[in-house]
Motif scaffolding. Structure first.
Motif, PDB file in Angstrom:
ATOM      1  N   ALA A   1      -1.536  -5.208  -7.281  1.00 52.23           N
ATOM      2  CA  ALA A   1      -1.202  -6.098  -8.398  1.00 52.23           C
ATOM      3  C   ALA A   1      -0.272  -5.400  -9.392  1.00 52.23           C
ATOM      4  N   ARG A   2      -0.525  -4.123  -9.676  1.00 49.88           N
ATOM      5  CA  ARG A   2       0.352  -3.386 -10.593  1.00 49.88           C
ATOM      6  C   ARG A   2       1.755  -3.231 -10.006  1.00 49.88           C
ATOM      7  N   LEU A   3       1.846  -3.005  -8.705  1.00 49.95           N
ATOM      8  CA  LEU A   3       3.148  -2.882  -8.052  1.00 49.95           C
ATOM      9  C   LEU A   3       3.948  -4.169  -8.196  1.00 49.95           C
TER      10      LEU A   3
ATOM     11  N   ASP B   1       0.820  -1.213   0.000  1.00 57.64           N
ATOM     12  CA  ASP B   1       0.000   0.000   0.000  1.00 57.64           C
ATOM     13  C   ASP B   1       0.857   1.267   0.000  1.00 57.64           C
ATOM     14  N   GLN B   2       2.101   1.149   0.483  1.00 56.62           N
ATOM     15  CA  GLN B   2       3.017   2.289   0.456  1.00 56.62           C
ATOM     16  C   GLN B   2       3.840   2.334  -0.838  1.00 56.62           C
TER      17      GLN B   2
ATOM     18  N   ALA C   1      -9.969  -0.923  -5.868  1.00 60.64           N
ATOM     19  CA  ALA C   1      -8.884  -0.078  -6.358  1.00 60.64           C
ATOM     20  C   ALA C   1      -7.588  -0.348  -5.608  1.00 60.64           C
ATOM     21  N   LEU C   2      -7.700  -0.627  -4.314  1.00 58.49           N
ATOM     22  CA  LEU C   2      -6.516  -0.902  -3.510  1.00 58.49           C
ATOM     23  C   LEU C   2      -5.832  -2.185  -3.973  1.00 58.49           C
TER      24      LEU C   2
ATOM     25  N   ALA D   1       4.880 -16.718 -11.525  1.00 57.95           N
ATOM     26  CA  ALA D   1       4.119 -15.497 -11.762  1.00 57.95           C
ATOM     27  C   ALA D   1       4.033 -14.649 -10.498  1.00 57.95           C
ATOM     28  N   ALA D   2       3.786 -13.366 -10.697  1.00 56.89           N
ATOM     29  CA  ALA D   2       3.662 -12.458  -9.555  1.00 56.89           C
ATOM     30  C   ALA D   2       2.417 -12.803  -8.738  1.00 56.89           C
ATOM     31  N   ARG D   3       2.483 -12.444  -7.481  1.00 54.05           N
ATOM     32  CA  ARG D   3       1.361 -12.730  -6.584  1.00 54.05           C
ATOM     33  C   ARG D   3       0.111 -11.993  -7.037  1.00 54.05           C
TER      34      ARG D   3
END
Length: 446
Positions: A396-398, A184-185, A390-391, A413-415
């Motif tokens: 996911a984008r990070l 989140d940061q 949205a959070l 794959a990414a989490r």
């Protein structure tokens, strides 16, 4: 018996003896020939038949003796192999076990046992035994192997991560709570598994008390939005004196797990419960006719004053099934979280005011700061006010960006950060059975 060529004598019309052409004869033909042939010829055929039968019996006796010898060798092998735990792909066998196995296998082979049967009897393959006989494979190299993964953290990253795990901002939090807070940061430092490994290497135990979320079958009515199904219950809070308790009345929204309201009293009563429900609906400015209120079968829940209040407000009461202990699991899980916090006073609350102050701070933390595992690690307020989608998308984008920047650190794959499914609860509305639950829009944030 095999067939033997023989000559047969026949008599022509003139009465003279001639020799016929050779023919294939079986064992029965040999016996017949021995009877019908002249005496000298008969004795020779009988001796040949006896010799063949003797040779066959000697071969059979040799095989029986060899089988008996092998059986004795295998029995001795089993006696010597007592207590050995062998076999299994990838099982680690110490050097002394390997030497013992090689010795007893060699003794069994010298005593007449076949190597393949002896290996199968103790649970090893012949190929494993052949590998153990090599000098460079006399001991397993895995315990002393030095493996350095290519995607490991360097010393600078490891030191930074250890400082982060020990900082006061994350005191009392497990890696399952730390990872989404960092996301989140806008930070990605390591996975949960890496953080747990660092904690174990430092001989620290994680304060993680929450189990992994298990996907449960839909066993009741689902809440697809907030303020559709509420759950409420009463729990005891220990006081300072002996046999002194305070009673916490608490109402929770099932969809978001948000605490909608609470009160603390010195006794259980239906009057206090009815007053709490009226005040919760008034304070949150909610239309009560859209709500199903789920509770257990306690006396305050089924009191006449409580049921009359619910009917006047238009709330549909629902109760757990008889002798079913997990029908009100969501609020029971909340009570477990409340009483397992590290700052929960184990010796009890000194007064009613102290209990109210502590519960007020807990409710603020639970609704706004606690990341709920059953909600995809978002807070109850984020879920209640519709901010969770949205959070989770930003997280996911990070992770995708972190994977694209350093692909060598990722082996898969990414989490993913999926949105939590709608919770289900076994609603029993009694005379209100058949009521259609009307979905409502997410409330506006305050």
């Amino acid at each position: 018996m095999g067939t033997q060529p023989c000559r047969r004598e026949t008599t022509t019309v003139e009465g003279t003896w001639v020799l016929a052409e050779p023919a294939k004869c079986s064992y029965a033909d040999d016996v017949t020939a021995a009877v019908t042939c002249p005496p000298d010829r008969s004795r020779a055929l009988s001796a040949s038949v006896a010799a063949k039968r003797l040779k066959k019996l000697e071969c059979e006796l040799g095989r029986q003796e060899k089988s008996l010898k092998e059986a004795h060798a295998l029995i001795a092998l089993l006696m010597q192999a007592r207590g050995l735990m062998l076999g299994g792909r990838g099982k680690l066998h110490p050097p002394e076990v390997r030497r013992r196995v090689l010795r007893i296998i060699d003794e069994a082979a010298a005593a007449g046992a076949r190597l393949s049967i002896a290996c199968r009897l103790i649970g090893l393959s012949v190929r494993t035994l052949q590998r153990w006989r090599k000098p460079d494979s006399a001991s397993d190299g895995r315990p002393t192997a030095c493996r350095r993964p290519a995607n490991r953290l360097d010393e600078r990253e490891k030191t930074r991560l250890q400082e982060l795990l020990n900082c006061s901002a994350f005191k009392g939090l497990s890696p399952r709570q730390i990872v989404p807070r960092l996301a989140d940061q806008g930070l990605y430092m390591a996975s949960e598994a890496t953080m747990y490994r660092l904690l174990r290497a430092g001989k620290r135990t994680s304060p993680d008390r929450e189990g992994r979320t298990r996907k449960q079958a839909n066993r009741g009515r689902s809440a697809s939005g907030p303020n559709q199904i509420w759950s409420w219950d009463i729990t005891c809070l220990k006081g300072s004196g002996q046999r002194k308790f305070y009673y916490l009345y608490l109402v929770m929204d099932v969809f978001s797990r948000r605490i909608m309201g609470w009160r603390i009293h010195t006794a259980e009563s239906a009057r206090s419960a009815a007053k709490l429900i009226r005040e919760v609906c008034r304070d949150n400015k909610i239309d009560p006719t859209r709500i199903i209120l789920h509770a257990d079968n306690g006396r305050p829940m089924k009191g006449a004053l409580m049921l009359n209040t619910l009917r006047r407000l238009g709330i549909v009461p629902s109760f757990i099934r008889p002798r079913i202990s997990n029908d009100n699991a969501f609020i029971e899980s909340l009570f477990r979280t409340l009483k397992s916090r590290f700052f929960y006073p184990a010796k009890g609350f000194s007064s009613l005011q102290a209990a109210k102050a502590w519960v007020a701070s807990f409710v603020g933390w639970y609704n706004g700061a606690h990341l709920h595992s059953g909600l995809g690690y978002v807070s109850a307020d984020d879920r209640y006010f519709g901010r969770d989608a949205a959070l989770l998308e930003r997280r996911a984008r990070l992770y995708e960006r972190a994977r694209s920047e350093r692909p060598t650190r990722w082996t898969r794959a990414a989490r993913g950060w999926p949105q939590a499914e709608s919770p289900a609860i076994p609603v029993r509305t009694g005379t209100f059975r058949g009521l259609v639950l009307r979905p409502c829009a997410s409330p506006s944030p305050p």
